[in-house]
Design a protein around this motif. Structure first.
Motif, PDB file in Angstrom:
ATOM      1  N   LYS A  89       0.139 -47.480 -15.428  1.00  0.00           N
ATOM      2  CA  LYS A  89      -1.633 -48.426 -14.603  1.00  0.00           C
ATOM      3  C   LYS A  89      -2.263 -46.846 -14.758  1.00  0.00           C
ATOM      4  O   LYS A  89      -3.528 -46.930 -15.280  1.00  0.00           O
ATOM      5  CB  LYS A  89      -0.871 -48.474 -13.666  1.00  0.00           C
ATOM      6  CG  LYS A  89      -0.286 -50.027 -13.661  1.00  0.00           C
ATOM      7  CD  LYS A  89      -0.545 -51.080 -12.500  1.00  0.00           C
ATOM      8  CE  LYS A  89       0.529 -52.032 -12.422  1.00  0.00           C
ATOM      9  NZ  LYS A  89       0.717 -52.732 -11.321  1.00  0.00           N
ATOM     10  N   ALA A  90      -2.529 -45.448 -14.667  1.00  0.00           N
ATOM     11  CA  ALA A  90      -3.467 -44.346 -14.040  1.00  0.00           C
ATOM     12  C   ALA A  90      -3.448 -44.153 -15.550  1.00  0.00           C
ATOM     13  O   ALA A  90      -4.487 -44.265 -15.707  1.00  0.00           O
ATOM     14  CB  ALA A  90      -2.932 -43.658 -12.940  1.00  0.00           C
ATOM     15  N   THR A 100      -7.272 -51.657 -15.714  1.00  0.00           N
ATOM     16  CA  THR A 100      -5.869 -52.536 -16.429  1.00  0.00           C
ATOM     17  C   THR A 100      -6.004 -53.858 -16.293  1.00  0.00           C
ATOM     18  O   THR A 100      -5.175 -54.652 -17.550  1.00  0.00           O
ATOM     19  CB  THR A 100      -4.205 -52.151 -16.264  1.00  0.00           C
ATOM     20  OG1 THR A 100      -4.177 -51.868 -14.336  1.00  0.00           O
ATOM     21  CG2 THR A 100      -3.844 -50.884 -16.017  1.00  0.00           C
ATOM     22  N   ARG A 101      -6.402 -54.536 -15.687  1.00  0.00           N
ATOM     23  CA  ARG A 101      -6.804 -55.739 -16.204  1.00  0.00           C
ATOM     24  C   ARG A 101      -7.559 -56.305 -17.080  1.00  0.00           C
ATOM     25  O   ARG A 101      -7.245 -57.222 -17.720  1.00  0.00           O
ATOM     26  CB  ARG A 101      -7.457 -56.938 -13.968  1.00  0.00           C
ATOM     27  CG  ARG A 101      -7.519 -57.640 -14.533  1.00  0.00           C
ATOM     28  CD  ARG A 101      -8.089 -58.162 -12.965  1.00  0.00           C
ATOM     29  NE  ARG A 101      -7.439 -58.255 -12.042  1.00  0.00           N
ATOM     30  CZ  ARG A 101      -6.458 -59.227 -11.523  1.00  0.00           C
ATOM     31  NH1 ARG A 101      -6.954 -60.779 -12.305  1.00  0.00           N
ATOM     32  NH2 ARG A 101      -6.230 -59.381 -10.382  1.00  0.00           N
ATOM     33  N   ALA A 102      -9.297 -54.945 -17.045  1.00  0.00           N
ATOM     34  CA  ALA A 102      -9.590 -55.748 -18.376  1.00  0.00           C
ATOM     35  C   ALA A 102      -8.660 -55.838 -19.793  1.00  0.00           C
ATOM     36  O   ALA A 102      -9.213 -56.865 -20.324  1.00  0.00           O
ATOM     37  CB  ALA A 102     -10.985 -54.933 -18.048  1.00  0.00           C
ATOM     38  N   GLY A 122       3.932 -46.421 -24.669  1.00  0.00           N
ATOM     39  CA  GLY A 122       3.578 -47.759 -22.949  1.00  0.00           C
ATOM     40  C   GLY A 122       2.957 -47.711 -22.501  1.00  0.00           C
ATOM     41  O   GLY A 122       2.705 -46.622 -21.896  1.00  0.00           O
ATOM     42  N   LEU A 123       2.214 -48.843 -22.791  1.00  0.00           N
ATOM     43  CA  LEU A 123       0.650 -48.961 -22.132  1.00  0.00           C
ATOM     44  C   LEU A 123       0.928 -50.041 -20.809  1.00  0.00           C
ATOM     45  O   LEU A 123       2.004 -51.089 -21.424  1.00  0.00           O
ATOM     46  CB  LEU A 123      -0.767 -49.314 -22.947  1.00  0.00           C
ATOM     47  CG  LEU A 123      -0.849 -48.152 -23.555  1.00  0.00           C
ATOM     48  CD1 LEU A 123      -1.738 -48.473 -24.685  1.00  0.00           C
ATOM     49  CD2 LEU A 123      -1.580 -46.996 -22.976  1.00  0.00           C
ATOM     50  N   ILE A 124       0.406 -50.552 -20.102  1.00  0.00           N
ATOM     51  CA  ILE A 124       0.384 -51.112 -19.117  1.00  0.00           C
ATOM     52  C   ILE A 124      -0.556 -51.626 -19.301  1.00  0.00           C
ATOM     53  O   ILE A 124      -1.404 -52.228 -18.519  1.00  0.00           O
ATOM     54  CB  ILE A 124       1.362 -50.754 -16.988  1.00  0.00           C
ATOM     55  CG1 ILE A 124       2.173 -50.120 -16.850  1.00  0.00           C
ATOM     56  CG2 ILE A 124       1.313 -52.037 -16.947  1.00  0.00           C
ATOM     57  CD1 ILE A 124       3.442 -51.190 -17.780  1.00  0.00           C
ATOM     58  N   GLY A 129      -4.254 -50.554 -12.338  1.00  0.00           N
ATOM     59  CA  GLY A 129      -4.760 -49.211 -12.679  1.00  0.00           C
ATOM     60  C   GLY A 129      -6.924 -49.403 -12.844  1.00  0.00           C
ATOM     61  O   GLY A 129      -6.535 -50.615 -12.857  1.00  0.00           O
ATOM     62  N   VAL A 130      -6.930 -48.669 -12.051  1.00  0.00           N
ATOM     63  CA  VAL A 130      -8.278 -48.269 -11.835  1.00  0.00           C
ATOM     64  C   VAL A 130      -9.187 -47.103 -11.969  1.00  0.00           C
ATOM     65  O   VAL A 130      -8.139 -46.478 -11.577  1.00  0.00           O
ATOM     66  CB  VAL A 130      -8.659 -48.999 -10.077  1.00  0.00           C
ATOM     67  CG1 VAL A 130      -9.838 -48.398  -9.736  1.00  0.00           C
ATOM     68  CG2 VAL A 130      -8.302 -50.975 -10.223  1.00  0.00           C
TER      69      VAL A 130
END
Lengths: 165, 165, 165, 165
Positions: A89-90, A100-102, A122-124, A129-130
């Motif tokens: 996430k980071a 990661t939300r966007a 692999g991305l989350i 993740g901010v």
């Protein structure tokens, strides 16, 4: 005095401090302004405090401006499987300079980035993740949190990110 | 005027130029001082010139301060298998802040770092990876070259690295 | 003179030029007509120009007829996570001899190629990967662009691809 | 009172404290006695202190009894390539319940475990990975340190491991 001028003077001072030791010790190894361990610890402490408040044990990962791991904590009872997720996430947030939300919103079925998660080992693509943006308005890394619901994860990440603004 | 003072003033100017646009466009996305594409192109051009002089077709990779790929050229007839090697040489040099020749010397059979190559998804431990140090004495990335003998590779890498000093 | 005849004569000349040195230096190492570094640089330059016009920093990757990386540029502030995506877009386009937009359309939920992205160490199924077809109407590689919206990415890829037609 | 009796009573108390909440919240999620984040932080603090004393910036990783990452710090200027090495050193030590120095000695050319480093996605076979043994003489994890010479790395790992004995 205007805020940007203060920021600039502060930034210049940091640069000076970084350049002077280089004269004695060989080339400067870290770009001036990148996240420090002291900053990472402050962020981790704030994130842990938030996780304790909402009573959800978390994995918390911090990467630097280059997307490389800087610090990590796993609280008692936090999912083992979330070690990798918090780090990813980071990394994902920093790799695309957004939460990661966007990124996830643009990657759903039928959306333009559908399938992006197979890249970069692999991305989350869900919240937690901010970006870490410092007081000079520079992206110095990112924080990834995993252990609860995605909203809980993100609230802990944001509590961490808030302390360096 | 002393050289370090000039360098500092130069560095400060660069920082200023980087901070001002951030006021309009959201957070600064790249740490001030990291390698630019213009620098990378200048390095590639010098490396290609050297490769042509010694008549050995090369793969030439450049990574930034975070170890992430910035630019890459493969000359005609250069080994396909050296795409990966040249990139790994650049990454290896930046990951350990020394040339791949120096790291390799410490990793031979019976030496202290024997076996290190299995880390980081594969390191390359022979010559051809060289740090990129700019005129402010800051490490801003690395160059990796592969296609000839390791001495040929390193001579091309050093020809590239020389142009930004 | 008819266009196909001119093309054939031109192609034969290229072939001749390629074969002659081989008589002295061992077997020819590269298929006659495959993309050259000079062509790749010309494509990169055109793509960068377009990216600057639309003011979106990009990662731009070029692969040859064998699907192997030939050249790569990352502009300032372009996403780190788009290094891999731009390369995968170029590879994907050449592996299936169509744009990533076209392959993506056939791979959506419920379509015949659904799930294809997990093959080949990860394909990218959204726009931005475009074939490189030369003046002889031969596919000599592909270009992949990543950094903006998929439409922006594709417009930069097409600007690059246009210069060798 | 004998030391083992005190240890046992202490261990039982810890167990009780761990089990009681479980009656309300479902099964106990973590083995009683496994390393806590508080212990990991104490170990990291001691290791950082030692690294500062010997003036070598380090990557420091701690894994739990299951060999999974518990906490991690990277100091300023510590090698990026040592993130992975420090974690692999900790994992290697716990996976084989000995220091990486000891495992390395048995894995040299001509020795019985020659080649073992390719297993487990990459083991590290030089000094700097040390077991974490608590006051009850139980292995609760391992610490891996990377950034200096292997002797420096190991001295920092041992300084960290000493605080929980």
């Amino acid at each position: 005095m205007k805020k940007w001028l203060l920021s600039t003077i502060f930034g210049l001072s940091i640069l000076l401090i970084s350049i002077i030791p280089a004269l004695a010790d060989g080339p400067v190894k870290t770009l001036p302004g990148d996240i420090t361990l002291a900053q990472a610890q402050k962020i981790l402490t704030a994130a842990v405090k938030k996780a304790e408040e909402i009573k959800v044990p978390m994995n918390i990962a911090i990467v630097d401006a280059g997307g490389n791991l800087k610090a990590f904590y796993r609280q008692e009872d936090a999912f083992i499987g979330s070690i990798d997720i918090s780090i990813k996430k980071a990394v994902t947030a920093r790799y695309f300079n957004m939460s990661t939300r966007a990124l996830g919103a643009a990657s759903q079925v039928g959306k333009s980035l559908y399938g992006i998660e197979v890249s970069n080992n692999g991305l989350i693509l869900f919240a937690g993740g901010v970006l870490l943006v410092d007081g000079n308005n520079v992206i110095i890394g990112a924080i990834g949190v995993s252990g609860g619901s995605v909203d809980e994860d993100e609230s802990v990440a944001m509590a961490g990110a808030a302390v360096i603004k």
